[in-house]
Design a protein around this motif. Sequence first.
Motif, PDB file in Angstrom:
ATOM      1  N   PRO A  24       0.832  -1.211   0.000  1.00 45.33           N
ATOM      2  CA  PRO A  24       0.000   0.000   0.000  1.00 45.33           C
ATOM      3  C   PRO A  24       0.867   1.261   0.000  1.00 45.33           C
ATOM      4  O   PRO A  24       1.886   1.311   0.691  1.00 45.33           O
ATOM      5  N   TYR A  25       0.446   2.248  -0.793  1.00 41.67           N
ATOM      6  CA  TYR A  25       1.181   3.512  -0.885  1.00 41.67           C
ATOM      7  C   TYR A  25       2.665   3.249  -1.157  1.00 41.67           C
ATOM      8  O   TYR A  25       3.563   3.813  -0.523  1.00 41.67           O
ATOM      9  N   SER A  26       2.927   2.401  -2.122  1.00 39.39           N
ATOM     10  CA  SER A  26       4.292   1.937  -2.373  1.00 39.39           C
ATOM     11  C   SER A  26       5.241   3.073  -2.725  1.00 39.39           C
ATOM     12  O   SER A  26       6.417   3.048  -2.358  1.00 39.39           O
ATOM     13  N   THR A  27       4.755   4.097  -3.454  1.00 45.27           N
ATOM     14  CA  THR A  27       5.627   5.210  -3.845  1.00 45.27           C
ATOM     15  C   THR A  27       6.207   5.893  -2.616  1.00 45.27           C
ATOM     16  O   THR A  27       7.411   6.149  -2.530  1.00 45.27           O
ATOM     17  N   TYR A  28       5.338   6.183  -1.630  1.00 39.93           N
ATOM     18  CA  TYR A  28       5.793   6.838  -0.410  1.00 39.93           C
ATOM     19  C   TYR A  28       6.728   5.932   0.379  1.00 39.93           C
ATOM     20  O   TYR A  28       7.683   6.401   1.000  1.00 39.93           O
ATOM     21  N   TYR A  29       6.456   4.644   0.350  1.00 37.50           N
ATOM     22  CA  TYR A  29       7.296   3.690   1.084  1.00 37.50           C
ATOM     23  C   TYR A  29       8.707   3.675   0.521  1.00 37.50           C
ATOM     24  O   TYR A  29       9.688   3.701   1.275  1.00 37.50           O
ATOM     25  N   TYR A  30       8.837   3.680  -0.795  1.00 40.35           N
ATOM     26  CA  TYR A  30      10.161   3.623  -1.390  1.00 40.35           C
ATOM     27  C   TYR A  30      10.894   4.951  -1.285  1.00 40.35           C
ATOM     28  O   TYR A  30      12.127   4.974  -1.187  1.00 40.35           O
ATOM     29  N   ILE A  31      10.156   6.041  -1.286  1.00 39.92           N
ATOM     30  CA  ILE A  31      10.795   7.334  -1.012  1.00 39.92           C
ATOM     31  C   ILE A  31      11.351   7.341   0.409  1.00 39.92           C
ATOM     32  O   ILE A  31      12.461   7.809   0.669  1.00 39.92           O
ATOM     33  N   PHE A  32      10.569   6.772   1.338  1.00 40.77           N
ATOM     34  CA  PHE A  32      11.013   6.654   2.719  1.00 40.77           C
ATOM     35  C   PHE A  32      12.261   5.788   2.818  1.00 40.77           C
ATOM     36  O   PHE A  32      13.207   6.102   3.557  1.00 40.77           O
ATOM     37  N   LEU A  33      12.303   4.693   2.052  1.00 38.67           N
ATOM     38  CA  LEU A  33      13.483   3.823   2.041  1.00 38.67           C
ATOM     39  C   LEU A  33      14.709   4.582   1.538  1.00 38.67           C
ATOM     40  O   LEU A  33      15.817   4.407   2.067  1.00 38.67           O
ATOM     41  N   PHE A  34      14.519   5.410   0.507  1.00 39.09           N
ATOM     42  CA  PHE A  34      15.641   6.178  -0.024  1.00 39.09           C
ATOM     43  C   PHE A  34      16.167   7.156   1.024  1.00 39.09           C
ATOM     44  O   PHE A  34      17.390   7.341   1.159  1.00 39.09           O
ATOM     45  N   ILE A  35      15.262   7.784   1.772  1.00 42.24           N
ATOM     46  CA  ILE A  35      15.677   8.704   2.847  1.00 42.24           C
ATOM     47  C   ILE A  35      16.448   7.939   3.924  1.00 42.24           C
ATOM     48  O   ILE A  35      17.481   8.401   4.416  1.00 42.24           O
ATOM     49  N   ILE A  36      15.941   6.750   4.282  1.00 41.80           N
ATOM     50  CA  ILE A  36      16.637   5.913   5.262  1.00 41.80           C
ATOM     51  C   ILE A  36      18.045   5.587   4.775  1.00 41.80           C
ATOM     52  O   ILE A  36      19.020   5.672   5.539  1.00 41.80           O
ATOM     53  N   TYR A  37      18.151   5.222   3.504  1.00 37.58           N
ATOM     54  CA  TYR A  37      19.445   4.866   2.927  1.00 37.58           C
ATOM     55  C   TYR A  37      20.421   6.047   2.996  1.00 37.58           C
ATOM     56  O   TYR A  37      21.567   5.893   3.433  1.00 37.58           O
ATOM     57  N   PHE A  38      19.955   7.205   2.603  1.00 39.32           N
ATOM     58  CA  PHE A  38      20.812   8.395   2.575  1.00 39.32           C
ATOM     59  C   PHE A  38      21.291   8.747   3.986  1.00 39.32           C
ATOM     60  O   PHE A  38      22.492   8.975   4.200  1.00 39.32           O
ATOM     61  N   ASP A  72      26.692  -1.414   9.886  1.00 33.58           N
ATOM     62  CA  ASP A  72      25.474  -0.715   9.460  1.00 33.58           C
ATOM     63  C   ASP A  72      25.566  -0.289   8.000  1.00 33.58           C
ATOM     64  O   ASP A  72      24.607  -0.428   7.230  1.00 33.58           O
ATOM     65  N   ILE A  73      26.717   0.245   7.599  1.00 35.28           N
ATOM     66  CA  ILE A  73      26.902   0.655   6.206  1.00 35.28           C
ATOM     67  C   ILE A  73      26.834  -0.555   5.282  1.00 35.28           C
ATOM     68  O   ILE A  73      26.195  -0.517   4.222  1.00 35.28           O
ATOM     69  N   GLY A  74      27.490  -1.641   5.681  1.00 29.30           N
ATOM     70  CA  GLY A  74      27.464  -2.850   4.865  1.00 29.30           C
ATOM     71  C   GLY A  74      26.068  -3.414   4.708  1.00 29.30           C
ATOM     72  O   GLY A  74      25.657  -3.766   3.589  1.00 29.30           O
ATOM     73  N   GLU A  75      25.318  -3.476   5.801  1.00 28.82           N
ATOM     74  CA  GLU A  75      23.955  -4.027   5.736  1.00 28.82           C
ATOM     75  C   GLU A  75      23.026  -3.136   4.912  1.00 28.82           C
ATOM     76  O   GLU A  75      22.214  -3.614   4.118  1.00 28.82           O
ATOM     77  N   THR A  76      23.170  -1.817   5.070  1.00 22.65           N
ATOM     78  CA  THR A  76      22.348  -0.878   4.305  1.00 22.65           C
ATOM     79  C   THR A  76      22.599  -1.019   2.813  1.00 22.65           C
ATOM     80  O   THR A  76      21.665  -1.042   2.003  1.00 22.65           O
ATOM     81  N   ASN A  77      23.866  -1.116   2.422  1.00 25.28           N
ATOM     82  CA  ASN A  77      24.200  -1.265   1.006  1.00 25.28           C
ATOM     83  C   ASN A  77      23.785  -2.614   0.442  1.00 25.28           C
ATOM     84  O   ASN A  77      23.494  -2.736  -0.750  1.00 25.28           O
ATOM     85  N   ALA A  78      23.754  -3.634   1.287  1.00 25.02           N
ATOM     86  CA  ALA A  78      23.357  -4.965   0.824  1.00 25.02           C
ATOM     87  C   ALA A  78      21.849  -5.088   0.651  1.00 25.02           C
ATOM     88  O   ALA A  78      21.376  -5.868  -0.171  1.00 25.02           O
ATOM     89  N   LEU A  79      21.094  -4.308   1.411  1.00 24.89           N
ATOM     90  CA  LEU A  79      19.639  -4.499   1.451  1.00 24.89           C
ATOM     91  C   LEU A  79      18.854  -3.472   0.647  1.00 24.89           C
ATOM     92  O   LEU A  79      18.110  -3.823  -0.270  1.00 24.89           O
ATOM     93  N   ILE A  80      19.005  -2.197   0.966  1.00 28.22           N
ATOM     94  CA  ILE A  80      18.089  -1.179   0.441  1.00 28.22           C
ATOM     95  C   ILE A  80      18.209  -0.968  -1.071  1.00 28.22           C
ATOM     96  O   ILE A  80      17.183  -0.842  -1.750  1.00 28.22           O
ATOM     97  N   PRO A  81      19.411  -0.901  -1.666  1.00 24.21           N
ATOM     98  CA  PRO A  81      19.461  -0.727  -3.127  1.00 24.21           C
ATOM     99  C   PRO A  81      18.710  -1.806  -3.892  1.00 24.21           C
ATOM    100  O   PRO A  81      18.070  -1.517  -4.915  1.00 24.21           O
ATOM    101  N   THR A  82      18.763  -3.049  -3.407  1.00 26.09           N
ATOM    102  CA  THR A  82      18.012  -4.127  -4.070  1.00 26.09           C
ATOM    103  C   THR A  82      16.519  -3.868  -3.990  1.00 26.09           C
ATOM    104  O   THR A  82      15.782  -4.061  -4.977  1.00 26.09           O
ATOM    105  N   MET A  83      16.044  -3.403  -2.820  1.00 26.91           N
ATOM    106  CA  MET A  83      14.619  -3.117  -2.654  1.00 26.91           C
ATOM    107  C   MET A  83      14.185  -1.965  -3.537  1.00 26.91           C
ATOM    108  O   MET A  83      13.107  -1.997  -4.153  1.00 26.91           O
ATOM    109  N   ILE A  84      15.014  -0.928  -3.614  1.00 26.40           N
ATOM    110  CA  ILE A  84      14.668   0.230  -4.440  1.00 26.40           C
ATOM    111  C   ILE A  84      14.667  -0.147  -5.919  1.00 26.40           C
ATOM    112  O   ILE A  84      13.826   0.311  -6.694  1.00 26.40           O
TER     113      ILE A  84
END
Length: 317
Positions: A24-38, A72-84
């Motif tokens: 649900p509201y996937s666009t906002y969710y992925y924008i949120f993921l990008f903010i988390i990543y940054f 934390d950096i390693g886990e973030t790079n391993a997970l979020i880019p794939t989801m985005i």
Amino acid sequence: MFLSQNISIVHPEHFFITGLTGTPYSTYYYIFLFIIYFISIIGNSIVILIIALHRSLHSPMYIGVFNLALADIGETNALIPTMIKIFFFDSQYISYNDCLANMFFVNFFITVQTYTLVVLAFDRFVAICLPLRYNAIMNNKFMTIVFSVIWAFNTFLVTLSTSLMTRLSFCNSIVVESWYCDYGTLLRLPCNDNSINKFIAVLITAFFLVAPPFIIVLSYLGIFIALCKITSWGGRFKALKTCVSHLLVVGSFFLPILCILIAAPTTNARIISGSLSIALPPMLNPIIYVLNTAKIKDLIRKVLNNRSAPIRGNVSK
């Protein structure tokens, strides 16, 4: 579609990740993921640079914080880019080898995080319960050895679990109902015997998700007993204040997992909550340590003041 490596083992060309389909509201969710990543990358990079460049932070506790920021950096790079990538490029397919790599790095860095939290709990236990012996027990050499063992052992165990996936034959389904190549989800797909893999999965779960919080609770039980022996409330508060950052980080890591197991009613809710429970801690950890650690805050203020000083000087002229 399938490539047979030998007579008995069938490996797919790719897997199809569907866990985030229909969010649900996937666009906002992925924008949120990008903010988390940054925020995660910038925040943890700042913590790493501050600790590395300032000798006053070259102490056992900050070696642990430095190690946590790296994980934390390693886990973030391993997970979020794939989801985005799944969302923005509508690319839910992931090759077999990329899937195994994704599984390895996500699991590896999560396990490093859990035992880093255990080591930091032990650091606080020794500081409060054995203050006179702290420098003898907790020194830089000891912490370097401990974290070297953690990284080496985690590499061995996660490599073992990932390599054992290659003995499984995926001849029925390639649909992964998760947000990444989750080890547990993939174990439900093979059409041949996976008893060894299940045993390793139970072992990893016990060693990295059950044992760490148990050890941390025991550490803080000892700390609580030690605090009760301190007669002044001021002394108790001062000792407890040194644990605040670690307690907040532990809570941000383990409490979401517990809430998912108890409260998430549907598969979709579990997947969204699960993805956030893994993605959020790397973003929160540097914020927690910066806001609750006087040394780090003072160093950041000094850096900012040094950069702004020439500007003020030029203006005054």
